[in-house]
Design an enzyme around this catalytic site. Sequence first.
Site, PDB file in Angstrom:
ATOM      1  CB  CYS A  11      -0.920   0.006   1.227  1.00 23.94           C
ATOM      2  SG  CYS A  11      -0.042   0.150   2.788  1.00 23.94           S
ATOM      3  CB  CYS A  14       3.746  -0.642   2.602  1.00 23.72           C
ATOM      4  SG  CYS A  14       2.473  -1.418   3.620  1.00 23.72           S
TER       5      CYS A  14
END
Length: 78
Positions: A11, A14
């Site tokens: 994501c 991240c």
Amino acid sequence: MKTFKVLGGGCRNCEMTAKAIAQAAKEAGVEIQLEKVTDMAEILGHGVMSTPGVVLDGQVVHAGGVPAPDQVRAWLDE
């Protein structure tokens, strides 16, 4: 050399976490190994229920959001 693992499904948070670690290491002149872990079984194996998670030298040091820049720099100083 410090070994970091960024735990998460890839994501935006991240990716931001991985970039923050890499940038802080570059600025500090610290050599690191950075791995992105997307396998949910491995992530759960570390006990991380909320991503992104950060593992430093085998220890979970953060979970559940993008770490603050000061926190990332502190990991490099350890």
